[in-house]
Motif scaffolding. Sequence first.
Motif, PDB file in Angstrom:
ATOM      1  N   ASP A  13     -30.500 -24.904  17.207  1.00 59.19           N
ATOM      2  CA  ASP A  13     -29.721 -25.334  16.035  1.00 59.19           C
ATOM      3  C   ASP A  13     -30.662 -25.521  14.848  1.00 59.19           C
ATOM      4  OD1 ASP A  13     -27.601 -26.212  14.513  1.00 59.19           O
ATOM      5  OD2 ASP A  13     -27.327 -28.111  15.569  1.00 59.19           O
ATOM      6  N   ALA A  14     -30.104 -25.449  13.646  1.00 59.51           N
ATOM      7  CA  ALA A  14     -30.865 -25.811  12.450  1.00 59.51           C
ATOM      8  C   ALA A  14     -30.951 -27.336  12.429  1.00 59.51           C
ATOM      9  CB  ALA A  14     -30.147 -25.318  11.209  1.00 59.51           C
ATOM     10  N   VAL A  15     -32.158 -27.853  12.372  1.00 60.20           N
ATOM     11  CA  VAL A  15     -32.344 -29.312  12.416  1.00 60.20           C
ATOM     12  C   VAL A  15     -33.267 -29.722  11.269  1.00 60.20           C
ATOM     13  CG1 VAL A  15     -33.289 -31.234  13.751  1.00 60.20           C
ATOM     14  CG2 VAL A  15     -32.015 -29.455  14.918  1.00 60.20           C
ATOM     15  N   ASN A  16     -32.801 -30.659  10.486  1.00 59.65           N
ATOM     16  CA  ASN A  16     -33.613 -31.130   9.371  1.00 59.65           C
ATOM     17  C   ASN A  16     -34.536 -32.253   9.855  1.00 59.65           C
ATOM     18  OD1 ASN A  16     -34.409 -31.027   6.750  1.00 59.65           O
ATOM     19  ND2 ASN A  16     -32.834 -32.424   6.002  1.00 59.65           N
ATOM     20  N   PHE A  17     -35.850 -32.047   9.731  1.00 67.78           N
ATOM     21  CA  PHE A  17     -36.806 -33.104  10.102  1.00 67.78           C
ATOM     22  C   PHE A  17     -37.967 -33.019   9.129  1.00 67.78           C
ATOM     23  CE2 PHE A  17     -37.496 -29.354  12.786  1.00 67.78           C
ATOM     24  CZ  PHE A  17     -38.827 -29.059  12.547  1.00 67.78           C
TER      25      PHE A  17
ATOM     26  N   ARG B 288     -39.277 -27.109  16.580  1.00 67.03           N
ATOM     27  CA  ARG B 288     -39.723 -28.056  17.612  1.00 67.03           C
ATOM     28  C   ARG B 288     -38.766 -28.001  18.788  1.00 67.03           C
ATOM     29  NH1 ARG B 288     -41.543 -33.762  15.059  1.00 67.03           N
ATOM     30  NH2 ARG B 288     -42.662 -32.927  13.272  1.00 67.03           N
TER      31      ARG B 288
ATOM     32  N   PHE C  20     -37.368 -30.432  21.605  1.00 69.50           N
ATOM     33  CA  PHE C  20     -37.347 -31.880  21.841  1.00 69.50           C
ATOM     34  C   PHE C  20     -36.151 -32.272  22.714  1.00 69.50           C
ATOM     35  CE2 PHE C  20     -33.947 -33.000  18.810  1.00 69.50           C
ATOM     36  CZ  PHE C  20     -33.959 -31.910  17.940  1.00 69.50           C
TER      37      PHE C  20
ATOM     38  N   ASP D 254     -33.505 -37.866  23.705  1.00 69.77           N
ATOM     39  CA  ASP D 254     -34.051 -39.226  23.726  1.00 69.77           C
ATOM     40  C   ASP D 254     -35.327 -39.359  22.885  1.00 69.77           C
ATOM     41  OD1 ASP D 254     -35.437 -37.614  25.363  1.00 69.77           O
ATOM     42  OD2 ASP D 254     -35.348 -38.889  27.153  1.00 69.77           O
ATOM     43  N   GLU D 255     -35.833 -38.243  22.386  1.00 67.51           N
ATOM     44  CA  GLU D 255     -37.017 -38.312  21.517  1.00 67.51           C
ATOM     45  C   GLU D 255     -36.641 -38.560  20.065  1.00 67.51           C
ATOM     46  OE1 GLU D 255     -39.948 -35.073  22.009  1.00 67.51           O
ATOM     47  OE2 GLU D 255     -38.773 -34.579  23.788  1.00 67.51           O
ATOM     48  N   VAL D 256     -35.371 -38.548  19.788  1.00 72.41           N
ATOM     49  CA  VAL D 256     -34.932 -38.720  18.401  1.00 72.41           C
ATOM     50  C   VAL D 256     -34.686 -40.201  18.146  1.00 72.41           C
ATOM     51  CG1 VAL D 256     -33.085 -38.200  16.784  1.00 72.41           C
ATOM     52  CG2 VAL D 256     -33.943 -36.432  18.301  1.00 72.41           C
ATOM     53  N   ASP D 257     -35.303 -40.695  17.079  1.00 76.78           N
ATOM     54  CA  ASP D 257     -35.209 -42.108  16.771  1.00 76.78           C
ATOM     55  C   ASP D 257     -33.892 -42.430  16.077  1.00 76.78           C
ATOM     56  OD1 ASP D 257     -36.206 -44.671  16.720  1.00 76.78           O
ATOM     57  OD2 ASP D 257     -36.847 -44.445  14.647  1.00 76.78           O
ATOM     58  N   SER D 258     -33.522 -41.592  15.114  1.00 74.54           N
ATOM     59  CA  SER D 258     -32.271 -41.862  14.424  1.00 74.54           C
ATOM     60  C   SER D 258     -31.718 -40.564  13.867  1.00 74.54           C
ATOM     61  CB  SER D 258     -32.489 -42.837  13.269  1.00 74.54           C
ATOM     62  OG  SER D 258     -33.247 -42.214  12.260  1.00 74.54           O
ATOM     63  N   ILE D 259     -30.445 -40.550  13.718  1.00 73.42           N
ATOM     64  CA  ILE D 259     -29.812 -39.400  13.091  1.00 73.42           C
ATOM     65  C   ILE D 259     -29.421 -39.877  11.705  1.00 73.42           C
ATOM     66  CG2 ILE D 259     -27.930 -37.755  13.258  1.00 73.42           C
ATOM     67  CD1 ILE D 259     -27.856 -38.415  16.250  1.00 73.42           C
TER      68      ILE D 259
ATOM     69  N   LEU E 120     -23.136 -32.880  17.354  1.00 75.02           N
ATOM     70  CA  LEU E 120     -23.656 -32.385  18.613  1.00 75.02           C
ATOM     71  C   LEU E 120     -24.071 -33.495  19.571  1.00 75.02           C
ATOM     72  CD1 LEU E 120     -24.565 -29.966  20.235  1.00 75.02           C
ATOM     73  CD2 LEU E 120     -26.716 -30.026  18.980  1.00 75.02           C
ATOM     74  N   PHE E 121     -24.852 -34.472  19.061  1.00 73.57           N
ATOM     75  CA  PHE E 121     -25.355 -35.503  19.961  1.00 73.57           C
ATOM     76  C   PHE E 121     -24.222 -36.328  20.559  1.00 73.57           C
ATOM     77  CE2 PHE E 121     -29.884 -35.761  17.980  1.00 73.57           C
ATOM     78  CZ  PHE E 121     -30.110 -34.472  18.409  1.00 73.57           C
TER      79      PHE E 121
ATOM     80  N   HIS F 140     -23.312 -27.470   9.611  1.00 71.87           N
ATOM     81  CA  HIS F 140     -23.313 -28.334  10.792  1.00 71.87           C
ATOM     82  C   HIS F 140     -24.699 -28.796  11.203  1.00 71.87           C
ATOM     83  CE1 HIS F 140     -19.145 -27.575  12.404  1.00 71.87           C
ATOM     84  NE2 HIS F 140     -19.207 -27.082  11.190  1.00 71.87           N
ATOM     85  N   TYR F 141     -25.643 -28.746  10.306  1.00 67.66           N
ATOM     86  CA  TYR F 141     -26.994 -29.035  10.765  1.00 67.66           C
ATOM     87  C   TYR F 141     -27.218 -30.534  10.993  1.00 67.66           C
ATOM     88  CZ  TYR F 141     -28.424 -30.468   6.043  1.00 67.66           C
ATOM     89  OH  TYR F 141     -28.551 -31.110   4.853  1.00 67.66           O
ATOM     90  N   LEU F 142     -28.119 -30.804  11.903  1.00 66.95           N
ATOM     91  CA  LEU F 142     -28.461 -32.190  12.222  1.00 66.95           C
ATOM     92  C   LEU F 142     -29.608 -32.637  11.319  1.00 66.95           C
ATOM     93  CD1 LEU F 142     -28.686 -31.741  16.054  1.00 66.95           C
ATOM     94  CD2 LEU F 142     -26.941 -33.080  14.913  1.00 66.95           C
ATOM     95  N   ASP F 143     -29.692 -33.921  11.068  1.00 64.76           N
ATOM     96  CA  ASP F 143     -30.780 -34.453  10.255  1.00 64.76           C
ATOM     97  C   ASP F 143     -31.380 -35.602  11.065  1.00 64.76           C
ATOM     98  OD1 ASP F 143     -32.469 -35.276   8.324  1.00 64.76           O
ATOM     99  OD2 ASP F 143     -30.974 -35.415   6.740  1.00 64.76           O
ATOM    100  N   VAL F 144     -32.593 -35.425  11.552  1.00 60.41           N
ATOM    101  CA  VAL F 144     -33.138 -36.400  12.505  1.00 60.41           C
ATOM    102  C   VAL F 144     -34.500 -36.933  12.087  1.00 60.41           C
ATOM    103  CG1 VAL F 144     -31.960 -35.270  14.429  1.00 60.41           C
ATOM    104  CG2 VAL F 144     -34.321 -34.685  13.942  1.00 60.41           C
ATOM    105  N   GLU F 145     -34.850 -38.060  12.622  1.00 55.97           N
ATOM    106  CA  GLU F 145     -36.206 -38.609  12.495  1.00 55.97           C
ATOM    107  C   GLU F 145     -36.750 -38.760  13.895  1.00 55.97           C
ATOM    108  OE1 GLU F 145     -35.974 -42.318  10.477  1.00 55.97           O
ATOM    109  OE2 GLU F 145     -36.156 -41.382   8.515  1.00 55.97           O
ATOM    110  N   PHE F 146     -37.949 -38.260  14.143  1.00 57.49           N
ATOM    111  CA  PHE F 146     -38.530 -38.382  15.482  1.00 57.49           C
ATOM    112  C   PHE F 146     -39.247 -39.707  15.644  1.00 57.49           C
ATOM    113  CE2 PHE F 146     -38.225 -33.788  14.856  1.00 57.49           C
ATOM    114  CZ  PHE F 146     -37.491 -33.466  15.981  1.00 57.49           C
ATOM    115  N   ARG F 147     -39.313 -40.148  16.899  1.00 56.76           N
ATOM    116  CA  ARG F 147     -40.034 -41.393  17.185  1.00 56.76           C
ATOM    117  C   ARG F 147     -41.510 -41.187  16.977  1.00 56.76           C
ATOM    118  NH1 ARG F 147     -36.297 -42.535  21.779  1.00 56.76           N
ATOM    119  NH2 ARG F 147     -34.820 -43.906  20.800  1.00 56.76           N
TER     120      ARG F 147
END
Lengths: 153, 435
Positions: free
Chosen positions: A62-66, A74, A76, A79-84, A95-96, B428-435
């Motif tokens: 998926d396209a994921v903005n980080f 990446r 991943f 459970d490695e994601v801290d917050s959406i 999705l989640f 539909h893209y996700l926007d996340v912050e990693f730990r």
Amino acid sequence: MNNIGVIGIGNLYRGDDGIGPKLVRKLDEKPFPSNILFFDVGLKEMDILHILKDLDSVLIIDAVNFDGDIGEFRFFGIDEVDSIREITGSHGSNLFKIIELAKELDEAPDEIIMMGIKPGRMELGDEMSDEIVENIDLYLEKIEEKLDEMNFA
Amino acid sequence: MKDINIDVKHVTRVEGHGNIIVDAKQGKLDEVLWEVSEAPRYFEAFVKDKPFTQLAQITSRICGICSIGHALTSLRATENAMDIEVSGQDEKLRKLALHGENMQSHVLHVGYLALPDLVGQGSVIPLASSHPEELKKVISLHKLANEISRVTCGRTTHPRRLIPGGFSKLPSPLELEKLKTKLEESVPVLKEVASFVKELSPALPDFERETEFISLTHDDEYAFYGGKIASTDGGITPVDDYLSVTNEYVVPQSTAKYTKNNRESYMVGALARLNNNFDQLTPLAKEVAEDFDLSPVCHNPYMNTIAQLVEVVHSVEDSLQLINELLDKGIEEQGLNYQPDIEPKAGTGVGAVEVPRGILFHEYTYDEEGRCTKANCIIPTNQNHGNIQHDMEKLVPEMIGEKSEDEMELTLEMLVRAYDPCISCSTHYLDVEFR
């Protein structure tokens, strides 16, 4: 033999948002063992509920903005994601949450791996960012390596 | 009395973006607004100069939920413009495809989007622990609906097999047989889901406002695929005169066009269809409707969700009937990637089909080479915006002094969700912050 699913999500007509379906379609043309199954769900994230049920492990592209550069990818676990930070999706679904629902119903595999690719342009149209287009072969190579790992784990 | 300020940006569990604004001072309502901030889609411009063979493919992309409905409406407009004939067999298969899509969308709305309101939850996820078995049944119905689309159209969305004059590929008798078995097995599941929703239905607000309901109607069947335009205010209008019914106009708070006919607004969708065509529902569907005391003319917009449930039952029963008829007659042989021999000609045609959210119109004009010179599409959700606004104008004063601000907000959100609006497709893209 374990069933491994590769699911592509996104809108092919919204620039880089379509990278998941685009990669899945390319992979589906290649020879893979019969236990590796490919699904282009497009915008119908809810359909994942029907797919996860029959899989032993899954890779979701998926396209994921980080925090990273356009085109960076990446692998991943959820459970490695801290917050959406912000989620948009059909009918406010995301999705989640759909995966969480499948897990609650005990209809999801234990192994769910995400491949997130950082998008640049998301405008209407099928044109993707140069940084993504020039990396497509690399993404395919890395996915194949990941599938090898998953298949022989 | 306390002032009330409700400002809901982007109502959740609907498709696209719509806002609710309420302002009341000292118990007196200053303003209530249903705002739609929809971006233009330009599809009517995209299809200009395109050959008639491409229009259904292009316009099916207007919506990821109603892609079969858009494709069929588009095909009917093209076929009417060029007098292209479609066989009885292919019309049955198209009706079956439409049932699949209607069921898919309704199950999604009733089961995943509306049910959480009835159990006092913000999303469907808590139902996985509180009502897991019921939820699994809902999911199985959604899967079955996808299967109908796949068998008839080759895919669960954005159909490829629907073409002017028929189908490029037909399902095999074996596929239809298998689908029939699954549909038969779903009947007890449907009954259980209906009684589960019945248990929760007292949570639906008891609100009524007299309005006009518009849908297709047909002498021989509960109309989805073609017919004439019917109104609960009376009168039947030929589909070609649809503009005399829709009367589009613009309002300051919305980028979407509103519509009106006999009154200041009208409603389209499952409740409108049921109100106009109740007697043509299949027996079990009618039984379910009666179980919910749902009979025409029902003026409670919240009952649209129940009307959708009734239509799911209708779609299953009617699909079984259609498959039986198809199998009895046998599926005709046709070559791989079949393309009927069509001589294009100049003309104008209108297509009208009932899609999950209501009556959908496409109108095209073609030149003698079969290229589109003009197009107009009027989608159901836009026909409902005016009615949502007028419902809110009646509902809010009834709630002032009776409900808390939070309760008012929820009741208004539930009202919007009851219309199941499909405001526009989004990314539909996700926007996340990693730990």
